[in-house]
Design a protein around this motif. Sequence first.
Motif, PDB file in Angstrom:
ATOM      1  N   VAL A   1      -5.989   5.501   3.302  1.00 15.75           N
ATOM      2  CA  VAL A   1      -6.218   4.105   3.680  1.00 15.75           C
ATOM      3  C   VAL A   1      -5.450   3.386   4.530  1.00 15.75           C
ATOM      4  CG1 VAL A   1      -6.868   1.827   2.279  1.00 15.75           C
ATOM      5  CG2 VAL A   1      -8.065   3.824   1.924  1.00 15.75           C
ATOM      6  N   ALA A   2      -4.601   3.575   3.457  1.00 12.62           N
ATOM      7  CA  ALA A   2      -3.104   3.076   3.957  1.00 12.62           C
ATOM      8  C   ALA A   2      -2.318   3.826   5.725  1.00 12.62           C
ATOM      9  CB  ALA A   2      -1.695   3.818   3.194  1.00 12.62           C
TER      10      ALA A   2
ATOM     11  N   CYS B   1      13.422   4.371   7.755  1.00 14.93           N
ATOM     12  CA  CYS B   1      12.810   4.248   6.870  1.00 14.93           C
ATOM     13  C   CYS B   1      10.981   3.497   7.812  1.00 14.93           C
ATOM     14  CB  CYS B   1      12.628   3.663   5.071  1.00 14.93           C
ATOM     15  SG  CYS B   1      13.354   4.505   4.835  1.00 14.93           S
ATOM     16  N   ASP B   2      10.098   4.648   8.155  1.00 14.61           N
ATOM     17  CA  ASP B   2       9.006   3.802   8.912  1.00 14.61           C
ATOM     18  C   ASP B   2       7.647   4.705   8.304  1.00 14.61           C
ATOM     19  OD1 ASP B   2       8.407   2.600  10.773  1.00 14.61           O
ATOM     20  OD2 ASP B   2       7.844   4.152  12.624  1.00 14.61           O
ATOM     21  N   SER B   3       6.607   3.535   8.238  1.00 16.90           N
ATOM     22  CA  SER B   3       5.842   3.460   7.843  1.00 16.90           C
ATOM     23  C   SER B   3       4.797   5.486   8.150  1.00 16.90           C
ATOM     24  CB  SER B   3       3.971   2.895   7.740  1.00 16.90           C
ATOM     25  OG  SER B   3       4.031   3.065  10.122  1.00 16.90           O
ATOM     26  N   PHE B   4       4.469   6.248   8.928  1.00 15.45           N
ATOM     27  CA  PHE B   4       3.810   7.592   9.435  1.00 15.45           C
ATOM     28  C   PHE B   4       4.820   8.083   8.713  1.00 15.45           C
ATOM     29  CE2 PHE B   4       1.195   4.922  12.612  1.00 15.45           C
ATOM     30  CZ  PHE B   4       0.426   5.092  11.569  1.00 15.45           C
ATOM     31  N   PRO B   5       5.803   8.790   8.621  1.00 17.96           N
ATOM     32  CA  PRO B   5       6.613   9.319   8.254  1.00 17.96           C
ATOM     33  C   PRO B   5       6.568   9.494   6.583  1.00 17.96           C
ATOM     34  CG  PRO B   5       8.034   8.836  10.438  1.00 17.96           C
ATOM     35  CD  PRO B   5       7.024   7.326   9.811  1.00 17.96           C
TER      36      PRO B   5
ATOM     37  N   LEU C   1       0.487  -1.575  -0.284  1.00 18.90           N
ATOM     38  CA  LEU C   1       0.113   0.039   0.302  1.00 18.90           C
ATOM     39  C   LEU C   1       0.623   1.262   0.611  1.00 18.90           C
ATOM     40  CD1 LEU C   1      -2.831  -1.075   2.759  1.00 18.90           C
ATOM     41  CD2 LEU C   1      -2.838  -0.495   0.053  1.00 18.90           C
ATOM     42  N   ILE C   2       2.022   1.108   1.257  1.00 19.80           N
ATOM     43  CA  ILE C   2       2.775   2.318   0.763  1.00 19.80           C
ATOM     44  C   ILE C   2       3.682   2.744  -0.186  1.00 19.80           C
ATOM     45  CG2 ILE C   2       4.609   3.684   1.998  1.00 19.80           C
ATOM     46  CD1 ILE C   2       3.538   2.545   4.462  1.00 19.80           C
TER      47      ILE C   2
ATOM     48  N   TYR D   1       2.079   3.790  16.784  1.00 20.55           N
ATOM     49  CA  TYR D   1       0.973   3.139  15.194  1.00 20.55           C
ATOM     50  C   TYR D   1      -0.669   2.958  15.259  1.00 20.55           C
ATOM     51  CZ  TYR D   1       6.066   2.248  13.491  1.00 20.55           C
ATOM     52  OH  TYR D   1       6.657   2.209  13.619  1.00 20.55           O
ATOM     53  N   VAL D   2      -0.743   3.020  17.118  1.00 22.33           N
ATOM     54  CA  VAL D   2      -2.022   2.161  17.237  1.00 22.33           C
ATOM     55  C   VAL D   2      -2.524   3.551  17.535  1.00 22.33           C
ATOM     56  CG1 VAL D   2      -3.653   0.794  18.570  1.00 22.33           C
ATOM     57  CG2 VAL D   2      -1.534   0.065  17.753  1.00 22.33           C
ATOM     58  N   LEU D   3      -1.952   3.925  18.987  1.00 21.24           N
ATOM     59  CA  LEU D   3      -3.479   5.832  19.328  1.00 21.24           C
ATOM     60  C   LEU D   3      -2.912   6.761  18.119  1.00 21.24           C
ATOM     61  CD1 LEU D   3      -1.138   6.328  22.388  1.00 21.24           C
ATOM     62  CD2 LEU D   3      -2.879   5.168  22.057  1.00 21.24           C
ATOM     63  N   PRO D   4      -3.734   7.222  17.805  1.00 20.18           N
ATOM     64  CA  PRO D   4      -4.448   8.192  17.083  1.00 20.18           C
ATOM     65  C   PRO D   4      -3.516   9.225  16.698  1.00 20.18           C
ATOM     66  CG  PRO D   4      -6.225   8.146  18.713  1.00 20.18           C
ATOM     67  CD  PRO D   4      -5.295   7.573  19.383  1.00 20.18           C
TER      68      PRO D   4
END
Length: 340
Positions: free
Chosen positions: A197-198, A182-186, A165-166, A262-265
């Motif tokens: 969606v991602a 390299c991490d998902s949210f950044p 997806l990313i 990763y889980v908190l808003p």
Amino acid sequence: MIKQEWKNKTVVTGFILLGFGNAPELDSLLFLMVLSIYIVTITGNTCIIVLMVANRHLHTPTYFFLGNLACLEICCSSNILPKMLLSYLGGDRSISVNGCFTQYYFFGCLAAAECYLLAVMSYDRYLAACKPLHYPSRMNGKLCLQLGAASWISGFLSNSILTFLISDLDFCGPNEIEHFFCDSFPIIKLSCSDTHVAGLVTSVVAGVCSLPPFLLTFSSYLYIIITVMRIPSASGRKKAFSTCSSHLIVVILFYWSILTVYVLPHHDTQISPNKVFSVFYTILTPLVNPLIYSLRNKEVKEALQKQTSKLLAFRGLPSVKKRGVIILNELQVRTQLYGM
């Protein structure tokens, strides 16, 4: 890093990892610090694996899982820290798009696998402490292999969806990642596509990979502590509780930092604090796990002494005990000579 395509669309060909800030004067200090952590992490975890393989007394379910954990920690550290070392050594903080997605893929897979493996290890400890009579029959070799393989396979499968997806997002610039890896949210933050969606799938998958294992792990250690409190001997309770509490602290820090990131808003203002939380599960956990789980154990210490003695004997050197006797004899001879 950013090239212009027709129809006024720009495409990012690489990213820049900002790390812990733009302070070149601290690069040498950070390089030495990260290098020391990496060497200690690799040495400690490799030592655990070698001992598990070489010593027959450690061919048990508990140490089988500890060996898997050590292997995970080596892979996790080697996926992130070498790139950090190169950036501090040469000042080049760039990374290709494919290289960035590859680093994120393996990081996510290894982190998810560790979440499952820690839960498996806590279940193993629960059976050993609370169901000792049923432990040999329940935790047999076949089940150990199945649980170990399931942890690795589940981790790698779970992050494959997120990586797809990313990597399917469009990146038009800027290309500076506010993180040291390299991490998902950044990465998602830099996309010029619809990232709803991602981002949602990232939080859901992270929650599935971390929350149930955390609850299982916490419950297992809670039952273990209750069982420990029933031990008649005060010294036995103190020793067992010290071991369980140290394990529980490391586990809580690991799961808590992952759940926080990763889980908190998620909001943009969370990026910098999340960078600090990421240090717990990417750098500190692989560093302290060999000490907390293995090197404090009596069996591992004895195995380490035996392997050291064998190594010294192979090289033709006397063991530590024999060298002590030789030195003592020499001192006695010299004392007699001087006395004469």
